[in-house]
Enzyme design. Structure first.
Site, PDB file in Angstrom:
ATOM      1  N   SER A 124       3.704  -6.874  -6.155  1.00 10.46           N
ATOM      2  CA  SER A 124       2.945  -7.920  -6.837  1.00 10.46           C
ATOM      3  C   SER A 124       3.774  -8.534  -7.954  1.00 10.46           C
ATOM      4  O   SER A 124       4.590  -7.836  -8.587  1.00 10.46           O
ATOM      5  CB  SER A 124       1.687  -7.279  -7.430  1.00 10.46           C
ATOM      6  OG  SER A 124       1.104  -8.137  -8.363  1.00 10.46           O
ATOM      7  N   ALA A 125       3.500  -9.794  -8.239  1.00  9.45           N
ATOM      8  CA  ALA A 125       4.159 -10.474  -9.363  1.00  9.45           C
ATOM      9  C   ALA A 125       3.829  -9.805 -10.686  1.00  9.45           C
ATOM     10  O   ALA A 125       4.517 -10.032 -11.683  1.00  9.45           O
ATOM     11  CB  ALA A 125       3.734 -11.935  -9.394  1.00  9.45           C
ATOM     12  N   TYR A 148      -2.730  -0.151 -12.226  1.00 16.00           N
ATOM     13  CA  TYR A 148      -2.469  -0.810 -10.943  1.00 16.00           C
ATOM     14  C   TYR A 148      -1.029  -1.332 -10.901  1.00 16.00           C
ATOM     15  O   TYR A 148      -0.269  -1.056  -9.961  1.00 16.00           O
ATOM     16  CB  TYR A 148      -3.457  -1.972 -10.713  1.00 16.00           C
ATOM     17  CG  TYR A 148      -3.019  -2.889  -9.592  1.00 16.00           C
ATOM     18  CD1 TYR A 148      -3.068  -2.464  -8.270  1.00 16.00           C
ATOM     19  CD2 TYR A 148      -2.508  -4.170  -9.865  1.00 16.00           C
ATOM     20  CE1 TYR A 148      -2.632  -3.287  -7.235  1.00 16.00           C
ATOM     21  CE2 TYR A 148      -2.075  -4.995  -8.845  1.00 16.00           C
ATOM     22  CZ  TYR A 148      -2.135  -4.557  -7.531  1.00 16.00           C
ATOM     23  OH  TYR A 148      -1.686  -5.364  -6.523  1.00 16.00           O
ATOM     24  N   LYS A 152       2.638  -0.276  -8.592  1.00 21.44           N
ATOM     25  CA  LYS A 152       3.525  -1.156  -7.811  1.00 21.44           C
ATOM     26  C   LYS A 152       4.979  -0.941  -8.243  1.00 21.44           C
ATOM     27  O   LYS A 152       5.875  -0.815  -7.405  1.00 21.44           O
ATOM     28  CB  LYS A 152       3.111  -2.626  -7.991  1.00 21.44           C
ATOM     29  CG  LYS A 152       1.768  -2.959  -7.349  1.00 21.44           C
ATOM     30  CD  LYS A 152       1.791  -2.768  -5.845  1.00 21.44           C
ATOM     31  CE  LYS A 152       0.447  -2.978  -5.209  1.00 21.44           C
ATOM     32  NZ  LYS A 152       0.373  -2.503  -3.822  1.00 21.44           N
ATOM     33  N   ASN A 178      -0.349 -15.345  -6.170  1.00 25.05           N
ATOM     34  CA  ASN A 178      -1.817 -15.241  -6.099  1.00 25.05           C
ATOM     35  C   ASN A 178      -2.334 -15.690  -4.729  1.00 25.05           C
ATOM     36  O   ASN A 178      -2.559 -16.886  -4.516  1.00 25.05           O
ATOM     37  CB  ASN A 178      -2.445 -16.066  -7.221  1.00 25.05           C
ATOM     38  CG  ASN A 178      -2.247 -15.421  -8.575  1.00 25.05           C
ATOM     39  OD1 ASN A 178      -1.117 -15.184  -8.991  1.00 25.05           O
ATOM     40  ND2 ASN A 178      -3.330 -15.103  -9.257  1.00 25.05           N
TER      41      ASN A 178
HETATM   42  P1  NAD Z   1      -7.675  -5.311   0.364  1.00 25.61           P
HETATM   43  O1  NAD Z   1      -8.416  -4.358  -0.510  1.00 25.61           O
HETATM   44  O2  NAD Z   1      -8.433  -6.405   1.011  1.00 25.61           O
HETATM   45  O3  NAD Z   1      -6.873  -4.509   1.487  1.00 25.61           O
HETATM   46  C1  NAD Z   1      -6.373  -3.220   1.274  1.00 25.61           C
HETATM   47  C2  NAD Z   1      -6.827  -2.366   2.454  1.00 25.61           C
HETATM   48  O4  NAD Z   1      -6.308  -1.055   2.296  1.00 25.61           O
HETATM   49  C3  NAD Z   1      -8.353  -2.242   2.552  1.00 25.61           C
HETATM   50  O5  NAD Z   1      -8.763  -2.546   3.867  1.00 25.61           O
HETATM   51  C4  NAD Z   1      -8.624  -0.777   2.202  1.00 25.61           C
HETATM   52  O6  NAD Z   1      -9.748  -0.273   2.896  1.00 25.61           O
HETATM   53  C5  NAD Z   1      -7.329  -0.117   2.626  1.00 25.61           C
HETATM   54  N1  NAD Z   1      -6.978   1.123   1.914  1.00 25.61           N
HETATM   55  C6  NAD Z   1      -6.888   1.333   0.581  1.00 25.61           C
HETATM   56  N2  NAD Z   1      -6.487   2.599   0.349  1.00 25.61           N
HETATM   57  C7  NAD Z   1      -6.294   3.176   1.564  1.00 25.61           C
HETATM   58  C8  NAD Z   1      -5.862   4.459   1.981  1.00 25.61           C
HETATM   59  N3  NAD Z   1      -5.552   5.424   1.101  1.00 25.61           N
HETATM   60  N4  NAD Z   1      -5.783   4.716   3.304  1.00 25.61           N
HETATM   61  C9  NAD Z   1      -6.107   3.766   4.219  1.00 25.61           C
HETATM   62  N5  NAD Z   1      -6.521   2.529   3.876  1.00 25.61           N
HETATM   63  C10 NAD Z   1      -6.604   2.245   2.559  1.00 25.61           C
HETATM   64  O7  NAD Z   1      -6.480  -5.897  -0.522  1.00 25.61           O
HETATM   65  P2  NAD Z   1      -5.472  -7.087  -0.213  1.00 25.61           P
HETATM   66  O8  NAD Z   1      -5.779  -8.195  -1.156  1.00 25.61           O
HETATM   67  O9  NAD Z   1      -5.397  -7.359   1.224  1.00 25.61           O
HETATM   68  O10 NAD Z   1      -4.121  -6.427  -0.724  1.00 25.61           O
HETATM   69  C11 NAD Z   1      -3.214  -5.788   0.169  1.00 25.61           C
HETATM   70  C12 NAD Z   1      -2.043  -5.238  -0.624  1.00 25.61           C
HETATM   71  O11 NAD Z   1      -1.413  -6.293  -1.337  1.00 25.61           O
HETATM   72  C13 NAD Z   1      -2.441  -4.205  -1.685  1.00 25.61           C
HETATM   73  O12 NAD Z   1      -1.441  -3.206  -1.737  1.00 25.61           O
HETATM   74  C14 NAD Z   1      -2.444  -5.008  -2.957  1.00 25.61           C
HETATM   75  O13 NAD Z   1      -2.196  -4.214  -4.086  1.00 25.61           O
HETATM   76  C15 NAD Z   1      -1.318  -5.992  -2.704  1.00 25.61           C
HETATM   77  N6  NAD Z   1      -1.443  -7.223  -3.482  1.00 25.61           N
HETATM   78  C16 NAD Z   1      -2.577  -7.964  -3.412  1.00 25.61           C
HETATM   79  C17 NAD Z   1      -2.698  -9.112  -4.182  1.00 25.61           C
HETATM   80  C18 NAD Z   1      -3.955  -9.945  -4.153  1.00 25.61           C
HETATM   81  O14 NAD Z   1      -4.149 -10.755  -5.069  1.00 25.61           O
HETATM   82  N7  NAD Z   1      -4.827  -9.820  -3.176  1.00 25.61           N
HETATM   83  C19 NAD Z   1      -1.644  -9.521  -5.014  1.00 25.61           C
HETATM   84  C20 NAD Z   1      -0.484  -8.748  -5.045  1.00 25.61           C
HETATM   85  C21 NAD Z   1      -0.387  -7.592  -4.274  1.00 25.61           C
HETATM   86  N1  UDP Z   2      -9.804 -16.861 -14.533  1.00 21.02           N
HETATM   87  C1  UDP Z   2     -10.847 -17.482 -15.186  1.00 21.02           C
HETATM   88  N2  UDP Z   2     -12.128 -17.114 -14.866  1.00 21.02           N
HETATM   89  C2  UDP Z   2     -12.413 -16.170 -13.924  1.00 21.02           C
HETATM   90  C3  UDP Z   2     -11.320 -15.543 -13.256  1.00 21.02           C
HETATM   91  C4  UDP Z   2     -10.028 -15.907 -13.592  1.00 21.02           C
HETATM   92  O1  UDP Z   2     -10.641 -18.335 -16.027  1.00 21.02           O
HETATM   93  O2  UDP Z   2     -13.582 -15.861 -13.698  1.00 21.02           O
HETATM   94  C5  UDP Z   2      -8.415 -17.257 -14.839  1.00 21.02           C
HETATM   95  C6  UDP Z   2      -7.528 -16.133 -15.375  1.00 21.02           C
HETATM   96  O3  UDP Z   2      -7.646 -16.026 -16.774  1.00 21.02           O
HETATM   97  C7  UDP Z   2      -6.141 -16.587 -14.907  1.00 21.02           C
HETATM   98  C8  UDP Z   2      -6.417 -17.318 -13.604  1.00 21.02           C
HETATM   99  O4  UDP Z   2      -7.808 -17.683 -13.637  1.00 21.02           O
HETATM  100  O5  UDP Z   2      -5.577 -17.504 -15.819  1.00 21.02           O
HETATM  101  C9  UDP Z   2      -6.174 -16.467 -12.352  1.00 21.02           C
HETATM  102  O6  UDP Z   2      -6.883 -15.247 -12.486  1.00 21.02           O
HETATM  103  P1  UDP Z   2      -6.939 -14.179 -11.317  1.00 21.02           P
HETATM  104  O7  UDP Z   2      -7.734 -13.010 -11.815  1.00 21.02           O
HETATM  105  O8  UDP Z   2      -7.395 -14.841 -10.062  1.00 21.02           O
HETATM  106  O9  UDP Z   2      -5.408 -13.771 -11.092  1.00 21.02           O
HETATM  107  P2  UDP Z   2      -4.386 -12.988 -12.051  1.00 21.02           P
HETATM  108  O10 UDP Z   2      -4.753 -13.260 -13.475  1.00 21.02           O
HETATM  109  O11 UDP Z   2      -4.540 -11.562 -11.691  1.00 21.02           O
HETATM  110  O12 UDP Z   2      -3.063 -13.546 -11.708  1.00 21.02           O
END
Ligand code: NAD
Ligand code: UDP
Length: 330
Positions: A124-125, A148, A152, A178
Site C-alpha cells: 500500500s502507498a 495496518y 505492510k 486508492n
Molecule cells: P478485501 O477485504 O475486500 O479482501 C481481502 C480478502 O482476504 C477478503 O476476502 C478476506 O475474507 C480475505 N482474508 C483476510 N484474511 C484472510 C486469511 N487469514 N485467510 C484467508 N483469507 C483472508 O480487501 P481488498 O480491498 O480487496 O484488499 C486486498 C489487499 O490489498 C489487502 O492485503 C489490502 O491490505 C491491500 N490494499 C488494499 C487497499 C484498498 O484501498 N482496498 C489499498 C492498499 C492495499
Molecule cells: N474523506 C472524507 N470523508 C470521508 C472519508 C474520507 O473527507 O468520509 C477524505 C479523507 O480525509 C482523505 C480522502 O477522503 O483525504 C480519502 O480517504 P480514504 O479513507 O478513502 O483513503 P485514505 O485516506 O486511506 O487514502
C-alpha cells in the site's frame, strides 16, 4: 499458469481473478470469507465464463495452504488476503499483526517448500508515510501511524529478505494507491460492512440515501482547495497491473507503484461524481481525521517503463462504475 490467489473473493482479488482468467491463467482462490462472500466466486465465474477452484481456508493455517500446493502445480501466488481497516487495526493490533504477517510467512514458506518462485504481494502507498509527493519507489519508507501500515512494511521486509536468501525467488511488491470503482458488469465491487471508512463507498451510499451526507475531513490542508488529495485508481486497471506484474517477474524483489500519477481532492471527486452520474452529494466540512496526510499520489513511471502497464480509466469512469455497483448491490 496456475495462480493461487489468496483473498480472491475480496474487492481487489475478485477483479484480479477476472483479469487473470481473461489473460488465460487458471485460478485457485484461497479465502476465509472474513470480509467477503461466497457468491463473489460464482460472480467471477459468471463474468469470465470460466471455472475457478475455491478453498475456504485461513491462509495462516500452514497445513491447509500446503494441501493446495499438493493438489495443484502452483506456478505463482498473488497474496491479497489481509485485514485492511486502519481504525480497526489500532483497536485490534494483535489480530492485524497475526493475520497479515503470519499469512505472508506461511505463503513464503510454502513457496520454498514446493519450489514456487513467483510471488506478487499487495502492499500500500501507506508505507510512504508523510513523504513528499509524488511518491517514488526509491524513497525511504516512513513510519505509518497505524498497525495496518506496519504490517505492510514488515511483509515487504520479510519478502525482501526471503528473496535475498533464495536468488531464484521473484517477488513483485505492488503499492496500491486508492482503488475505487467496480467491474463494468456491476456484479462485483466494493461492499464494506457497516458504515464505510473510505471516501468513494461513503459517497455512493450518500447517493443511495443510505447515509445522509458526507463529512469532509478538513478543508485547511495545503492542497488545491484545502481538502485531502489522493491518487484514485480504477480497480479494473489495478487488476490488470497484477497480470502485467506476474508476466514480468524477474529474480529478486521489485517494487512498483500502481496509481494513475494524478491527485484528486475530495471536492474534485464530489464534482466528478455529480458530472458522471448527475447526482449532487450533500456534504459538510468537519475536522481533520487523525492520521490523515494532505496529499498522496504516485510517480507511476516505473510500472509503465518496466511492466508496460499504465492506468487507462479516469475519475469519471471510477465514479460511474462505483455508482453502478452500489445501485445494483442489495
Ligand atoms: P478485501 O477485504 O475486500 O479482501 C481481502 C480478502 O482476504 C477478503 O476476502 C478476506 O475474507 C480475505 N482474508 C483476510 N484474511 C484472510 C486469511 N487469514 N485467510 C484467508 N483469507 C483472508 O480487501 P481488498 O480491498 O480487496 O484488499 C486486498 C489487499 O490489498 C489487502 O492485503 C489490502 O491490505 C491491500 N490494499 C488494499 C487497499 C484498498 O484501498 N482496498 C489499498 C492498499 C492495499
Ligand atoms: N474523506 C472524507 N470523508 C470521508 C472519508 C474520507 O473527507 O468520509 C477524505 C479523507 O480525509 C482523505 C480522502 O477522503 O483525504 C480519502 O480517504 P480514504 O479513507 O478513502 O483513503 P485514505 O485516506 O486511506 O487514502
Amino acid at each position: 499458469m496456475n495462480i493461487l490467489v489468496t483473498g480472491g473473493a475480496g474487492y481487489i482479488g475478485s477483479h484480479t481473478c477476472v483479469a487473470l482468467l481473461a489473460a488465460g491463467h487458471s485460478v485457485i482462490i484461497a479465502d476465509n470469507l472474513r470480509n467477503s462472500k461466497r457468491e463473489t466466486v460464482a460472480k467471477i465465474m459468471q463474468i469470465a465464463v470460466k471455472e475457478v477452484a475455491f478453498y475456504e481456508i485461513d491462509v495462516t493455517d500452514s497445513r491447509a495452504v500446503d494441501e493446495i500446493f499438493m493438489n495443484y502445480k502452483i506456478d505463482g501466488v498473488i497474496h491479497f488476503a489481509g485485514l485492511k481497516a486502519v481504525g480497526e487495526s489500532i483497536e485490534m493490533p494483535l489480530d492485524y499483526y497475526y493475520n497479515n504477517i503470519v499469512s505472508t510467512l506461511v505463503l513464503a514458506k510454502a513457496c520454498q517448500k514446493f519450489n514456487v518462485n513467483k510471488f506478487v504481494f499487495s502492499s500500500s502507498a501507506t508505507v510512504y508515510g508523510d513523504n513528499t509527493v509524488p511518491f517514488v519507489e526509491t524513497m525511504d519508507l516512513l513510519p505509518t501511524t497505524n498497525p495496518y501500515g506496519e504490517t505492510k512494511s514488515m511483509s515487504e521486509r520479510i519478502l525482501t529478505d526471503t528473496a535475498k536468501a533464495n536468488p531464484s525467488f521473484s517477488v513483485s511488491i505492488l503499492r496500491y494507491f486508492n482503488p475505487v470503482g467496480a467491474h463494468e458488469s456491476g456484479l462485483i465491487g466494493e461492499a464494506p460492512n457497516g458504515v464505510p471508512n473510505n471516501l468513494m463507498p461513503y459517497v455512493t451510499q450518500v447517493a443511495k440515501r443510505k447515509l445522509e451526507k458526507l463529512r469532509i475531513f478538513g478543508n485547511d490542508y495545503p492542497t488545491v482547495d484545502g481538502t485531502g488529495v489522493r491518487d484514485y485508481i480504477h480497480v479494473v486497471d489495478l487488476a490488470e497491473g497484477h497480470v502485467a506484474a506476474l508476466g514480468n517477474l524477474i529474480n529478486g524483489v521489485h517494487t512498483y507503484n500502481l496509481g494513475t500519477g494524478k491527485g484528486t481532492s475530495v471536492l474534485e471527486l464530489i464534482k466528478a461524481f455529480d458530472q458522471a452520474n448527475n447526482i449532487k452529494i450533500p456534504y459538510e466540512i468537519s475536522d481533520r481525521r487523525p492520521g490523515d496526510i494532505a496529499s498522496c499520489y504516485a510517480d507511476a513511471s516505473k510500472a509503465k517503463n518496466e511492466l508496460g502497464w499504465e492506468a487507462r480509466l479516469n475519475i469519471y469512469d471510477m465514479c460511474r462504475d462505483a455508482w453502478r455497483f452500489e445501485k445494483n448491490h442489495k
